[in-house]
Design an enzyme around this catalytic site. Structure first.
Site, PDB file in Angstrom:
ATOM      1  CG  HIS A  74     -43.090 -85.089  -4.362  1.00 47.22           C
ATOM      2  ND1 HIS A  74     -43.834 -86.061  -5.097  1.00 47.22           N
ATOM      3  CD2 HIS A  74     -42.303 -84.308  -5.494  1.00 47.22           C
ATOM      4  CE1 HIS A  74     -43.614 -86.012  -6.310  1.00 47.22           C
ATOM      5  NE2 HIS A  74     -42.920 -84.770  -6.806  1.00 47.22           N
ATOM      6  NE  ARG A 108     -35.244 -79.472 -12.299  1.00 46.56           N
ATOM      7  CZ  ARG A 108     -35.061 -80.543 -13.082  1.00 46.56           C
ATOM      8  NH1 ARG A 108     -34.133 -81.395 -12.602  1.00 46.56           N
ATOM      9  NH2 ARG A 108     -36.127 -81.109 -13.900  1.00 46.56           N
ATOM     10  CB  ALA A 153     -45.320 -75.177 -13.288  1.00 45.85           C
ATOM     11  CG  ASN A 202     -35.358 -75.757 -16.248  1.00 48.17           C
ATOM     12  OD1 ASN A 202     -36.235 -75.617 -17.026  1.00 48.17           O
ATOM     13  ND2 ASN A 202     -35.363 -76.594 -15.313  1.00 48.17           N
ATOM     14  CG  HIS A 207      -2.401   0.489   0.866  1.00 51.79           C
ATOM     15  ND1 HIS A 207      -2.307   1.383  -0.017  1.00 51.79           N
ATOM     16  CD2 HIS A 207      -3.572   0.309   1.645  1.00 51.79           C
ATOM     17  CE1 HIS A 207      -3.792   1.692  -0.249  1.00 51.79           C
ATOM     18  NE2 HIS A 207      -4.452   1.023   0.725  1.00 51.79           N
ATOM     19  CG  LEU A 209     -45.755 -79.342 -11.021  1.00 55.62           C
ATOM     20  CD1 LEU A 209     -45.940 -78.963 -12.464  1.00 55.62           C
ATOM     21  CD2 LEU A 209     -43.992 -79.550 -10.806  1.00 55.62           C
TER      22      LEU A 209
END
Length: 928
Positions: free
Chosen positions: A613, A569, A679, A710, A323, A639
């Protein structure tokens, strides 16, 4: 070593001790310039010291701990070394200690030093930097601030990059500062000094630009170097850049010389590289101005939406000045001029490009939507071309929304979902060319205006992520949902990848172990019971880990029970691994020894059905050591008929009937149903059960469905068994989201489960996961599938199992070693072999003892008569119940036609509790 003097003169003071290590830039001596300089002072003492001679001093006990320079300074200043505390190594007294003692701080400072902590004497460059900073406190400074947009500078820099020129923001900013100070505001390079005791403004008639460089030293500490580009404002940009790059390289390599570090009158520092928005740096002696640049970013608060709303990135510059020779208005004007250069005024970029031999590109356009506003202004001025551009952009945005919708709605048609590699059919709507979106238009459309959640600032950046999200090894059908909230929630989670985070190392290892167990069990069964029906899960091996994940998530969210229903399955593998049924009990049934009570029991009272089953109840062991009950419902060869059984059993498990009203907690039990791909659309019971899932009287908080796809139903190809593209399409009619996933992608399969479970938790609604795999063998192991699907089974024969594929990937990533994989495989094989051999021995022993009565491998029904069950109810109890049924709440008006009917019910029971009505009819019954 010998060092050349920077000018002719006489050394008046040596500032470095003998043996001390010095660094580049360190001041090591002071000298008097000119031929008339007095003789050198022996030993480096000052002339004053030589003239007056040494004062009498009392030497310390150990003179070896006093540096030569310290001794000379003490002699010149008349300091008693016996009273000076040394701060050097092993208490050595240095020149600094003597000077501190002269000012009265030496002994006092030593006495006041705290016992704790450490003290490090600054040396070399660090000491000089500290000195310069201390000197800077004498300079009265002020600072100007200016924030500028960087759109033009950024665009020009990218044009240079495209032309093969490596130019940084700092190159351009530094050059603009040099030109502004040289050609427009030379006052900014003026600096202050005192000559002959008089304040003096110094004009070097050149801009010597210092560039602040943060340097890491060999010991890991950091220091600040300020090499100087001399006469920077008169250099071409090419020469300026070469000088800049050379000095930076020398700074990084510690090869700067003393000449490289002196003479700066303007400096540039760049703290914005580490994110600082603005800085007020120190001004060193000899400098008129130091400029600091902040980070380049959107204004605060606009970071996430800046590109969407067309905001421009900005940078804040500060000018800190002496400054005494520079005024605030001059500093403010200087920053304005620098901004003008960076915005392209005064031919700034023309000169830059020409110097580098690059072709100057078109003037950069402001970002959208500012570009659209500018186009509108041009149109009002009579530029008809602006209307064409505006219409093109609007049409491109509309086309972009169509492209996004196509991916969300039909991306599954192009997804890589078949493990056998069948090419997806795709959809033309997924190609941007079909809607006229060129690469240039894709790059102009901000991604955020399309309300999608994949990464990328523009549609060009986001499109590859969008394709991978909807057309990869996992795909989604969610746009058919009637609920806007469900659709937007799913879009956000799917596109944001909330459930597709990479699996942890431990998760990957656990999944590999489970897949090895699943695969080894099936292989062992084929070998041990060749030709027997077992309906293996091979080709859909991920069924078991996905059930693991579902069970663990349910337990983590408060479930006490999981109810599972499935067809044949993979049932044996689920029994063994998800319900914890011992391998030996499964082997026993294949041996035809189900009456060996020590090995197997009759589940649920017996079904008279075959082993694949059977239902079972097991305790699933959780990773945290706790357990959860898992019920696998019996399914006697029908099923999908187990679907409503599972839902009903889950609702019963969710309901507590203690007290006058039943209470239901949908988190207490979770239903899971596994379906066959033929199914699921083929049996009407599926549609009936799905239709009930959102009705209050049947709700269970959502069922998780896995379609074990599948890609063949017994011997029937999909196109010959259903009219829709996917086996799961029937679920669309009941507002159920569908997730398709490639069964060979382990991580995608787990991600599908996590998304499905989160959706159930959020909305209490069913979710279908279409797990697309293959069937490694025939419908049962006695079939030859190559008779009916020869091409498919030619592919399957050479296709690796998912356990092998996943193991190869983890070995390649370094997660596991091949030896670890082989070891796990052998360990489970050895366990199965041992259990099988032990079972054979037990059966042989039972046969020898006459304990085996049948060899069918089937459970026998209990045909003994049931005990009589008393059904009588006390008459008083009947009357009380009757009154409760007929009581009307206070204030409730019964329909007039019902009053007499209700009264007849009240008198139906006589005063003794016996019926007063006609004799009840006895209906015939038959045994069934």
């Amino acid at each position: 070593m010998e060092l050349p003097a920077p000018a002719a003169g006489t050394i008046t003071e040596i500032l470095a001790d003998e043996g001390e290590t010095v660094v580049v830039g360190q001041v090591i001596a002071r000298m008097q310039l000119g031929a008339g300089a007095g003789p050198a002072v022996p030993g480096g003492g000052t002339p004053a010291a030589a003239a007056t001679g040494p004062a009498e001093t009392t030497a310390p006990a150990d003179l070896s701990k006093v540096s030569a320079v310290a001794a000379r300074v003490a002699a010149a200043e008349g300091i008693d070394l016996a009273g000076v505390a040394g701060t050097g190594p092993q208490g050595r007294i240095t020149k600094g200690d003597v000077l501190d003692a002269r000012s009265g701080n030496g002994a006092a400072a030593s006495a006041a030093a705290p016992a704790a902590g450490s003290h490090t004497v600054l040396k070399g460059a660090a000491a000089m930097l500290a000195k310069y900073m201390d000197d800077s406190r004498e300079i009265p400074t002020a600072t100007s601030f200016r924030t500028i947009t960087v759109t033009t500078m950024d665009a020009r820099r990218r044009q240079l990059k495209d032309a093969g020129q490596k130019v940084s923001f700092t190159h351009l900013i530094a050059y603009a500062i040099a030109l502004a100070a040289q050609q427009d505001m030379p006052v900014m390079a003026h600096h202050f000094d005192t000559i002959d005791g008089k304040p003096t403004r110094i004009d070097d008639d050149a801009v010597h630009l210092g560039i602040a460089v943060d340097v890491e030293k060999k010991d890991g500490s950091r220091t600040l170097m300020v090499p100087v580009i001399r006469d920077a404002g008169r250099l071409s940009f090419q020469d300026f850049k070469a000088a800049f790059d050379d000095l930076i390289a020398k700074a990084r390599e510690n090869k700067l010389t003393a000449d490289d570090l002196t003479g700066a009158n303007v400096q540039l520092t760049n703290p914005g590289g580490i994110g600082t928005i603005a800085s007020v740096p120190r001004l060193m002696k000899g400098n008129g101005t130091i400029v600091a640049t902040g980070s380049i970013a959107y204004p605060v608060g606009l970071g996430n939406i800046g590109d969407m709303i067309g905001a421009e990135k900005v940078m804040t510059m500060t000018s800190t000045y002496d400054h005494r020779v520079i005024q605030g208005a001059e500093s403010g004007r200087f920053l304005q001029v620098v901004e003008g250069y960076l915005q392209g005024e005064n031919g700034f970029y023309d000169g830059v490009f020409a110097s580098l031999g690059a072709e100057l590109g078109p003037v950069p356009s402001p970002p959208a939507p500012a570009a659209a506003a500018a186009a509108a202004r041009d149109a009002r001025a009579g530029d008809r071309r602006a209307n064409v551009i505006d219409e093109e952009l609007l049409q491109a945005v509309q086309a972009a929304t169509s492209l996004l919708k196509a991916h969300r709605t039909h991306g599954h048609l192009a997804a890589r979902l078949d493990p056998l590699g069948t090419e997806p059919e795709g959809d033309p709507a997924l190609d941007p060319d079909t809607v006229g979106l060129t690469p240039e238009l894709l790059a102009k459309i901000p991604a955020k205006i399309l309300r999608m959640h994949v990464p990328g600032a523009t549609l060009a950046d986001a499109l590859p992520h969008l394709r991978e999200t909807y057309c990869g090894t996992i795909a989604y059908e969610i746009e058919h949902l009637a609920s806007h909230r469900q659709r937007t929630w799913l879009r956000e989670k799917i596109e944001g990848g909330a459930f597709r985070k990479p699996l942890t190392t431990e998760e990957q290892k656990a999944l590999l172990k489970r897949l090895i167990e699943v695969d080894a069990f099936e292989r062992f069964m084929h070998k041990a019971y060749l030709g027997q029906k077992q309906f293996s899960v091979e080709g859909l091996d991920m069924t078991v880990p996905m059930l693991d994940e579902m069970i663990q998530l349910a337990a983590a969210h408060g479930a006490r029970e999981v109810v599972v229903g499935m067809a044949h399955r993979g049932r044996l593998n689920v029994l063994a691994h998800n319900l914890g049924r011992p391998y030996a009990t499964i082997f026993a049934e294949f041996e035809g020894a189900s009456t060996l009570e020590a090995i197997t029991t009759i589940p649920q009272g017996g079904t008279g059905d075959v082993k694949y089953h059977h239902g079972a109840q097991g305790s699933y062991q959780l990773p945290n050591g706790e357990s959860i009950l898992v019920n696998l419902e019996s399914n006697p060869s029908h099923l999908e008929f187990v679907h409503p059984v599972v839902v009903g059993a889950a609702r019963a498990a969710q309901t507590t009937r203690q007290g006058p009203h039943a209470h239901r907690d949908t988190d207490a039990a979770m239903p899971i149903v596994l379906h066959g791909d033929a199914a699921f659309p083929g049996q009407g019971v599926v549609a009936e059960a799905l239709n009930l899932q959102a009705i209050d009287g049947y709700k269970v908080g959502g069922t998780l469905h896995i379609v074990q796809n599948n890609q063949v139903g017994f011997t029937t190809d999909p196109e010959e068994s259903r009219s829709t593209r996917w086996a799961s399409d029937i679920a669309k009619g009941y507002d159920v989201p569908i997730i398709h996933v490639n069964a060979d992608d382990v991580q995608a399969s787990i991600a599908a489960v996590r998304l499905a479970f989160a959706f159930r938790e959020e909305f209490g609604h069913d979710v279908v996961i279409d797990l697309i795999g293959y069937r490694r063998f025939g419908h049962n192991e006695a079939d030859e599938p190559a008779y009916t699907q020869p091409e498919m089974y030619a592919q399957i024969k050479g296709h690796k199992r998912v356990a092998e594929l996943f193991a190869e990937r983890l070995v390649a990533d370094g997660t596991v070693t091949q030896d670890e994989v082989d070891g796990q495989t052998q360990a489970i094989w050895d366990e199965l072999t041992t259990l099988h051999q032990d079972l054979k021995a037990k059966i042989k022993a039972a046969e020898a003892a006459g304990g085996v009565t049948q060899q069918t491998g089937e459970y026998q029904l209990d045909r003994s008569p049931s005990p009589e069950v008393p059904t009588a109810v006390d008459a008083d109890r009947l009357r009380v119940l009757n009154e409760e049924l007929l009581r009307v709440p206070e204030g409730f008006t019964v329909h007039p036609k019902l009053v007499k009917q209700l009264e007849r019910r009240r008198v139906a029971l006589g005063p003794t509790g016996a019926s007063t009505g006609p004799t009840p009819r006895r209906w015939p019954t038959r045994r069934c």
